[in-house]
Design a protein around this motif. Structure first.
Motif, PDB file in Angstrom:
ATOM      1  N   GLU A 308       0.827  -1.206   0.000  1.00 33.80           N
ATOM      2  CA  GLU A 308       0.000   0.000   0.000  1.00 33.80           C
ATOM      3  C   GLU A 308       0.862   1.259   0.000  1.00 33.80           C
ATOM      4  N   LEU A 309       0.395   2.293  -0.677  1.00 29.56           N
ATOM      5  CA  LEU A 309       1.075   3.589  -0.699  1.00 29.56           C
ATOM      6  C   LEU A 309       0.515   4.426   0.443  1.00 29.56           C
ATOM      7  N   VAL A 310       1.376   4.736   1.383  1.00 28.50           N
ATOM      8  CA  VAL A 310       0.922   5.413   2.598  1.00 28.50           C
ATOM      9  C   VAL A 310       0.716   6.906   2.360  1.00 28.50           C
ATOM     10  N   GLN A 311       1.704   7.594   1.761  1.00 25.92           N
ATOM     11  CA  GLN A 311       1.579   9.016   1.462  1.00 25.92           C
ATOM     12  C   GLN A 311       2.712   9.460   0.544  1.00 25.92           C
ATOM     13  N   GLU A 312       2.622  10.703   0.085  1.00 22.91           N
ATOM     14  CA  GLU A 312       3.673  11.303  -0.715  1.00 22.91           C
ATOM     15  C   GLU A 312       4.582  12.134   0.193  1.00 22.91           C
ATOM     16  N   VAL A 313       5.886  12.022  -0.030  1.00 23.01           N
ATOM     17  CA  VAL A 313       6.865  12.776   0.753  1.00 23.01           C
ATOM     18  C   VAL A 313       7.487  13.845  -0.146  1.00 23.01           C
ATOM     19  N   PRO A 314       7.535  15.121   0.302  1.00 20.47           N
ATOM     20  CA  PRO A 314       8.153  16.178  -0.504  1.00 20.47           C
ATOM     21  C   PRO A 314       9.616  15.863  -0.812  1.00 20.47           C
ATOM     22  N   VAL A 315      10.060  16.222  -2.028  1.00 22.88           N
ATOM     23  CA  VAL A 315      11.428  15.950  -2.470  1.00 22.88           C
ATOM     24  C   VAL A 315      12.087  17.252  -2.903  1.00 22.88           C
ATOM     25  N   ALA A 316      13.343  17.438  -2.538  1.00 20.21           N
ATOM     26  CA  ALA A 316      14.133  18.592  -2.970  1.00 20.21           C
ATOM     27  C   ALA A 316      15.341  18.107  -3.768  1.00 20.21           C
ATOM     28  N   LEU A 317      15.945  19.044  -4.545  1.00 20.82           N
ATOM     29  CA  LEU A 317      17.157  18.826  -5.342  1.00 20.82           C
ATOM     30  C   LEU A 317      16.900  17.994  -6.598  1.00 20.82           C
ATOM     31  N   THR A 323       7.645  15.050  -5.336  1.00 18.78           N
ATOM     32  CA  THR A 323       7.286  14.134  -4.251  1.00 18.78           C
ATOM     33  C   THR A 323       7.637  12.708  -4.652  1.00 18.78           C
ATOM     34  N   VAL A 324       7.711  11.838  -3.629  1.00 15.17           N
ATOM     35  CA  VAL A 324       7.885  10.407  -3.865  1.00 15.17           C
ATOM     36  C   VAL A 324       6.999   9.660  -2.875  1.00 15.17           C
ATOM     37  N   GLU A 354      11.431  16.390   6.958  1.00 14.87           N
ATOM     38  CA  GLU A 354      10.205  16.917   6.369  1.00 14.87           C
ATOM     39  C   GLU A 354      10.274  16.886   4.842  1.00 14.87           C
ATOM     40  N   THR A 355      11.480  17.100   4.309  1.00 18.50           N
ATOM     41  CA  THR A 355      11.689  17.029   2.864  1.00 18.50           C
ATOM     42  C   THR A 355      12.832  16.071   2.574  1.00 18.50           C
ATOM     43  N   ALA A 356      12.584  15.096   1.721  1.00 18.55           N
ATOM     44  CA  ALA A 356      13.634  14.134   1.355  1.00 18.55           C
ATOM     45  C   ALA A 356      14.518  14.747   0.281  1.00 18.55           C
ATOM     46  N   LEU A 357      15.811  14.504   0.371  1.00 19.19           N
ATOM     47  CA  LEU A 357      16.769  15.069  -0.572  1.00 19.19           C
ATOM     48  C   LEU A 357      17.160  14.041  -1.624  1.00 19.19           C
ATOM     49  N   ALA A 358      17.025  14.437  -2.901  1.00 17.99           N
ATOM     50  CA  ALA A 358      17.488  13.575  -3.989  1.00 17.99           C
ATOM     51  C   ALA A 358      19.024  13.564  -3.975  1.00 17.99           C
ATOM     52  N   PRO A 359      19.682  12.496  -4.463  1.00 17.61           N
ATOM     53  CA  PRO A 359      19.077  11.325  -5.101  1.00 17.61           C
ATOM     54  C   PRO A 359      18.499  10.356  -4.086  1.00 17.61           C
ATOM     55  N   ILE A 360      17.421   9.682  -4.485  1.00 12.71           N
ATOM     56  CA  ILE A 360      16.749   8.693  -3.647  1.00 12.71           C
ATOM     57  C   ILE A 360      16.643   7.398  -4.440  1.00 12.71           C
ATOM     58  N   ALA A 361      16.958   6.291  -3.804  1.00  6.66           N
ATOM     59  CA  ALA A 361      16.824   4.982  -4.443  1.00  6.66           C
ATOM     60  C   ALA A 361      15.575   4.285  -3.919  1.00  6.66           C
ATOM     61  N   ALA A 362      14.926   3.541  -4.770  1.00  8.14           N
ATOM     62  CA  ALA A 362      13.768   2.760  -4.329  1.00  8.14           C
ATOM     63  C   ALA A 362      14.197   1.847  -3.190  1.00  8.14           C
ATOM     64  N   GLY A 363      13.444   1.881  -2.099  1.00  9.35           N
ATOM     65  CA  GLY A 363      13.786   1.081  -0.930  1.00  9.35           C
ATOM     66  C   GLY A 363      14.506   1.865   0.147  1.00  9.35           C
ATOM     67  N   ASP A 364      14.882   3.122  -0.140  1.00 11.47           N
ATOM     68  CA  ASP A 364      15.495   3.950   0.903  1.00 11.47           C
ATOM     69  C   ASP A 364      14.468   4.263   1.981  1.00 11.47           C
ATOM     70  N   ARG A 365      14.919   4.239   3.240  1.00 10.00           N
ATOM     71  CA  ARG A 365      14.035   4.584   4.356  1.00 10.00           C
ATOM     72  C   ARG A 365      13.843   6.097   4.394  1.00 10.00           C
ATOM     73  N   LEU A 366      12.573   6.521   4.479  1.00  9.79           N
ATOM     74  CA  LEU A 366      12.261   7.949   4.566  1.00  9.79           C
ATOM     75  C   LEU A 366      11.479   8.296   5.831  1.00  9.79           C
ATOM     76  N   GLY A 367      11.120   7.272   6.606  1.00  5.17           N
ATOM     77  CA  GLY A 367      10.371   7.521   7.831  1.00  5.17           C
ATOM     78  C   GLY A 367       9.855   6.225   8.412  1.00  5.17           C
ATOM     79  N   GLU A 368       8.810   6.312   9.226  1.00  4.72           N
ATOM     80  CA  GLU A 368       8.198   5.120   9.808  1.00  4.72           C
ATOM     81  C   GLU A 368       6.727   5.378  10.076  1.00  4.72           C
ATOM     82  N   ASP A 388      13.006   5.343  -7.671  1.00  4.34           N
ATOM     83  CA  ASP A 388      14.226   6.152  -7.699  1.00  4.34           C
ATOM     84  C   ASP A 388      13.874   7.603  -8.035  1.00  4.34           C
ATOM     85  N   VAL A 389      14.625   8.524  -7.463  1.00  3.50           N
ATOM     86  CA  VAL A 389      14.504   9.943  -7.787  1.00  3.50           C
ATOM     87  C   VAL A 389      15.911  10.472  -8.022  1.00  3.50           C
TER      88      VAL A 389
END
Length: 455
Positions: A308-317, A323-324, A354-368, A388-389
């Motif tokens: 399930e997709l829980v929510q969108e997280v803001p992305v910078a850079l 978002t991701v 609050e904002t995730a910084l790129a680059p981001i790989a699929a499977g990276d932890r962004l929260g809980e 990936d972002v």
């Protein structure tokens, strides 16, 4: 070691989810008749019932669970073997009461480690704890020190051992919750579970005896040899204990279907039957009631789906996306009261930033994400990026420069450099010019004497 591996998975699940207690208002209290009691779902670590679980109490021979744990851990390290012969010493037998639980082992008698463990856990023989303790640690006192050290390592907060047996002694106590922690660890050893679930065991003649010894379990939930009327279907061990100070104690487990419950009952009583024909040992009856209450009123239900997709997280850079989406790292189940609706559970998302910084790989932890009901937290699971972002090189470089100069040490160094430059400018402006032209307002004249015209 299939059972041990299975139980290790259960412990891992407990660590991932955390130990928690179900909402007390969700079910009717079983009102267990004992000084303290605890019921835990082994698979998830959920505390289903808690009565004075952290109170320091005498625990009688349930102490032997810790003694046995240290022996099995020594075997695992290769310091002992189950078939290794051990000879009883005078020091190991010294000071034990004649009316205490015993296998009648005498000085100079030789048994194997396995036989001694059966004596310890099936009939609660006190001398075996000292004999094996000396073998492992060199002395009984040194073994007791190890017991206390291991208790601390397991997270026990209200436990202190003064002997290996559980005989009443000042400074010897534990609590229901700590006994659960110790038992949970011991249950990872398959041989431990085999022994504590044994109804009877025969020891052949030794160098000091001509007849075999037949051991019959003291646990009436699994054997009716000593006491009839208490057998519980699915019960597996674990350890009884009783002294005048501790009352009737029992640590037990039971299996029904795919579920395993662990119970601890301390300070129960012997109650005379109404017809005067005998007495009821309430450590057995209350444990059975606890098991029935736990099995009948709780069920495991899925509270998170890893897809399930829980929510969108803001992305910078990143110039591609802003978002991701994140999803739970794993599907998760919780042991819930049967009358509690899953839809009434609360989900709380906590982002690492609050904002995730790129680059981001699929499977990276962004929260809980935490699933709870009222003040009870059932499950906490990491949230992972679904895709990936990529990062913009320009934005990444600008961010890196900003980060570099935002460091306190760099900012201090920059300020110090600026101060130094200003100081040098001022020095050259004032002091340097004074050296070149002399002090302002001062003049030097060269005086010459006039002697008149020479004739």
């Amino acid at each position: 070691m299939k059972l041990r591996r299975l139980l290790s998975v259960f412990l891992l699940a407990a660590l991932l989810c955390g130990l928690f207690t179900v909402p007390a208002a969700a079910l009717e209290d079983p009102d267990i008749r004992a000084k303290a009691a605890l019921l835990v779902e082994a698979e998830t670590g959920t505390i289903l019932y808690d009565k004075n679980a952290h109170d320091e109490l005498s625990i009688a021979s349930t102490t032997k669970i810790m003694s046995a744990l240290l022996i099995f851990e020594a075997i695992e390290r290769g310091e002992l073997r189950m078939d290794q012969s051990v000879t009883a010493t005078a020091s190991a037998l010294r000071g034990l009461p004649e009316d205490g639980s015993t296998a009648d082992i005498v000085e100079g008698e030789t048994l194997t480690v396995e036989q001694l463990l059966y004596c310890m856990l099936v009939i609660s023989a006190n001398e075996t704890c000292n004999i094996l303790g000396e073998t492992v640690a060199g002395s009984v006192d040194a073994f007791v020190e190890r017991m206390n050290q291991r208790a601390q390592e397991l997270g026990c907060k209200n436990t202190h051992f003064a002997n290996t047996t559980g005989l009443t002694q000042s400074g010897h106590y534990s609590c229901a919750y700590d006994l659960y922690l110790i038992t949970r660890e011991a249950m990872t050893f398959e041989d431990f579970m085999t022994i504590v679930n044994t109804k009877s065991y025969e020891i052949p003649p030794t160098n000091k005896t001509e007849e075999e010894r037949v051991l019959h379990s003291t646990n009436a939930l699994i054997s009716n040899w000593r006491l009839a009327g208490y057998l519980y279907s699915g019960a597996q061990g674990i350890k009884t204990g009783s002294t005048d100070a501790a009352g009737q104690c029992l640590v037990s487990s039971a299996v029904r279907g795919s579920r395993t419950l662990i119970s601890v009952v301390l300070g129960a009583e012997k109650v005379e039957k109404e017809n005067g024909s005998g007495y009821i040992v309430e450590s057995f009856t209350e444990t059975a009631r606890l098991f029935d209450w736990g099995f009948d009123n709780f069920s495991s239900r899925q509270v998170l789906d890893e897809n399930e997709l829980v929510q969108e997280v803001p992305v910078a850079l990143s110039k591609q996306v802003s978002t991701v989406a994140v999803h739970p790292a794993q599907s998760a189940e919780a042991m819930l009261p049967k009358d509690l609706n899953v839809e009434s559970l609360t989900r709380t998302v906590t982002l690492d930033n609050e904002t995730a910084l790129a680059p981001i790989a699929a499977g990276d932890r962004l929260g809980e994400i935490t699933v709870s009901y009222g003040d009870t937290e059932y499950v906490t699971v990491p949230l992972l990026a679904v895709a990936d972002v990529s990062a913009s090189r320009f934005l990444l470089a600008r961010h890196a420069v900003g980060e570099f100069f935002s460091r306190p040490s760099i900012r201090i160094a920059a300020i110090a450099l600026l101060v130094l430059i200003v100081a040098l400018v001022l020095w050259f402006r004032f002091y340097g010019r004074n050296r070149r032209y002399g002090k302002a307002g001062s003049k030097q004249y060269r005086h010459r004497s006039y002697h008149g015209r020479r004739h």
